[in-house]
Design a protein around this motif. Structure first.
Motif, PDB file in Angstrom:
ATOM      1  N   ALA A 106      26.392  -6.135-110.793  1.00 10.73           N
ATOM      2  CA  ALA A 106      26.356  -6.511-112.205  1.00 10.73           C
ATOM      3  C   ALA A 106      25.774  -5.370-113.045  1.00 10.73           C
ATOM      4  O   ALA A 106      26.306  -5.017-114.097  1.00 10.73           O
ATOM      5  CB  ALA A 106      25.531  -7.777-112.390  1.00 10.73           C
ATOM      6  N   TYR A 129      25.621 -14.910-116.277  1.00  7.74           N
ATOM      7  CA  TYR A 129      26.998 -15.002-115.785  1.00  7.74           C
ATOM      8  C   TYR A 129      27.122 -14.774-114.287  1.00  7.74           C
ATOM      9  O   TYR A 129      28.094 -15.204-113.682  1.00  7.74           O
ATOM     10  CB  TYR A 129      27.886 -13.996-116.527  1.00  7.74           C
ATOM     11  N   VAL A 130      26.165 -14.044-113.703  1.00  7.36           N
ATOM     12  CA  VAL A 130      26.324 -13.701-112.291  1.00  7.36           C
ATOM     13  C   VAL A 130      25.342 -14.472-111.415  1.00  7.36           C
ATOM     14  O   VAL A 130      25.742 -15.130-110.457  1.00  7.36           O
ATOM     15  CB  VAL A 130      26.156 -12.175-112.072  1.00  7.36           C
ATOM     16  N   PRO A 143      24.904 -18.994-112.180  1.00  6.24           N
ATOM     17  CA  PRO A 143      25.977 -19.874-111.701  1.00  6.24           C
ATOM     18  C   PRO A 143      25.982 -19.997-110.184  1.00  6.24           C
ATOM     19  O   PRO A 143      26.186 -21.076-109.636  1.00  6.24           O
ATOM     20  CB  PRO A 143      27.253 -19.193-112.193  1.00  6.24           C
ATOM     21  N   GLN A 144      25.722 -18.892-109.493  1.00  7.57           N
ATOM     22  CA  GLN A 144      25.705 -18.944-108.032  1.00  7.57           C
ATOM     23  C   GLN A 144      24.459 -19.664-107.533  1.00  7.57           C
ATOM     24  O   GLN A 144      24.503 -20.442-106.579  1.00  7.57           O
ATOM     25  CB  GLN A 144      25.717 -17.538-107.450  1.00  7.57           C
TER      26      GLN A 144
END
Lengths: 250, 286
Positions: free
Chosen positions: B189, B202-203, B206-207
């Motif tokens: 990222a 965003y990275v 969410p995970q």
């Protein structure tokens, strides 16, 4: 001689007591392809990570178009827009499709519209034979496809330099070729490239210059013909003998 | 097609199954029979032995009284609606607050150090106090400041207490999730020029959230049961209602009824969490 695209001057980097880069200096010309070779732990990956400002250097300078980007406190994000990096383990974002992986940075960093970047991304995917994989999640792709997708993701930011860190090392042998083809394509397009690699015959074929790193030192830098036929240092000869012998066996 | 070729390929002529399928089917039947027999034996034993206890008749009257159960059950069901309401108000607040606290806990910049310190203290303190104590202290303490109705309601401050206690636990769950995302994802990222905020949003998050969903469902089950703790400071929810009936009928059956209602609500959720966990394990080992 034109101004180097990228200059490393006396770059030093340690992790605790371990010196990983010892006083490394290289000038890289625009559109040049440099291959870094050397055993594991010789400092190839760390050097690339330092250039991408992922790891801060301890001493020395890294100049991009003559500007020192390694000053402590220098904002790394504009630099990373110009220097793309691809990793051995692909590092695609697993919760996003290939297209979403590609679109994320151009949208969030460059503020491009979704439509703009989608058409550009599709062009890139087509060029690298992935047009039918746009809406697929990374875990449905082969290693070679994942790595090509990762390269496309970096290219979508339109970098001026690409750093490739052993991008074929995690691939099954029969998938290596497709990724090397992508690198050849980048070279033809005039991209400035720096790659750490174990693929000696590939390095010999495409590199403008080859750097041999040994125990954190840049021991030797030479055009590939000289590096692979008449290296100056005994350590280089030793290393090449070992790996070339292994390559012949394969 | 003759039976001879079937046998030659190792298939049973009768049903077209492979030898292994026939063998596995037999083994499965056998183990089913054994399980059924041993289960029946245990049930019969309990059925015979428990009534032999000297107090059994008394227990039967005061815990398993059908007449009391039918009389009290409808009202208890409607009391459970209050539990559900409190639960559905508290749960989203808990998640939102927990996420904020977890992010504060992860702040690295020196200027924001007070935020980080606050998050550490918040998590430490609230995780170290029994939930029921937090409910007492906040549920009685804050209205005691002289707040006017409706702001002195135990419904409000009881819910606040639950939100505080649970958000501390769940903040830790989120933090573990955030830290479980491999460094290489962050490197990727960053190398794309994403800011720390974008990277997180965003990275990483969410995970991370996906990874802790099964744990979160387990905490939700615990929360649904812990809503009953609010009965100690006033709200007439299921447990409190059961207590009222217990006194009214001088009989413990309403408690059994309350337990049944909780069981019906939580067991599906527990199975769902198991299912999610199994699914994740399968994905990870693929």
């Amino acid at each position: 001689m034109s101004m180097p695209k990228l200059s490393l001057r006396g770059v030093k980097k340690s992790f605790g007591p371990l010196e990983v880069c010892k006083n490394i200096s290289i000038d890289i010309q625009p559109s040049e392809l440099i291959c870094l070779i050397g055993g594991s732990g010789s400092g190839k990956s760390t050097l690339l990570r330092c250039i991408n400002l992922l790891d801060p250097i301890d001493d020395g300078e890294i100049l991009l178009d003559g500007v020192d980007i390694s000053l402590p406190g220098y904002d790394p994000n504009p630099v990373r827009r110009k220097i793309g990096m691809v990793f051995q383990s692909f590092n695609l974002f697993p919760h996003m499709t290939v297209l979403e992986n590609i679109k994320l940075a151009p949208m969030k960093v460059k503020g491009m519209s979704s439509a703009e970047i989608t058409s550009q991304a599709q062009e890139l995917l087509e060029r690298f034979g992935l047009s039918d994989k746009a809406d697929v999640y990374p875990d449905r792709l082969s290693g070679g496809q994942q790595q090509r997708a990762a390269i496309v993701r970096a290219l979508a930011m339109e970098p001026e330099i690409m750093l490739l860190d052993e991008v074929t090392s995690a691939l099954d042998p029969e998938l290596v070729g497709e990724v090397l083809d992508v690198i050849r394509q980048l070279k033809t397009q005039g991209m400035t490239l720096m790659l750490a690699t174990h693929e000696m015959s590939f390095a010999r074929e495409v590199a403008d210059r080859v750097c041999f790193l040994d125990d954190g030192k840049l021991l030797e830098i030479a055009p590939p013909e000289k590096m692979f036929t008449a290296p100056e240092h005994a350590r280089t000869r030793q290393f090449l003998q070992r790996v070339l012998h292994r390559e012949r066996l394969q | 097609m003759s039976t001879d070729t079937n046998t030659a390929r190792g298939k049973s002529p009768a049903r077209g199954l492979t030898r292994r399928q026939v063998y596995e089917r037999k083994a499965k039947q056998k183990s089913l029979i054994i399980a059924a027999v041993s289960l029946a034996a245990v049930v019969i034993l309990i059925y015979i032995i428990v009534p032999l206890a000297p107090g059994w008749e008394g227990v039967k009257r005061s815990f398993f009284n059908w007449a009391v159960l039918t009389k009290t059950f409808p009202k208890m069901l409607s009391a459970f609606v209050l539990d559900l309401q409190l639960f559905f108000i508290a749960a989203p607040l808990i998640f939102a607050l927990a996420l904020i606290i977890a992010l504060m806990r992860n702040v690295t910049s020196a200027a924001l150090y007070p935020l980080r310190l606050f998050a550490i203290v918040y998590i430490d303190v609230l995780r170290s106090i029994p939930v029921i104590l937090t409910i007492y202290l906040i549920g009685f303490g804050i209205p005691g400041l002289g707040l006017l109705p409706p702001y002195n309601s135990p419904y409000i401050w009881g819910t606040v207490a639950l939100v505080l206690a649970y958000s501390a636990y769940i903040a830790e769950v989120f933090r573990t999730g955030i830290e479980s995302i491999h460094e290489s994802q962050r490197s990727a990222a960053r190398s794309l020029g994403l800011s720390e905020t974008s990277m997180m949003r965003y990275v990483v998050l969410p995970q991370a959230i996906r990874r802790v969903v099964p744990t979160l469902v387990n905490f939700l089950v615990a929360l649904l049961k812990d809503v009953a703790l609010l009965s100690f400071i006033g709200p007439v929810e299921l447990l409190r209602q059961a207590g009222v009936y217990k006194s009214l009928f001088a009989n413990f059956t309403p408690y059994v009824g309350a337990a049944l209602i909780f069981l019906c609500a939580t067991i599906p959720a527990i199975r769902f969490a198991d299912y999610l966990m199994a699914k994740q394990n399968a994905e990870r080992s693929r």
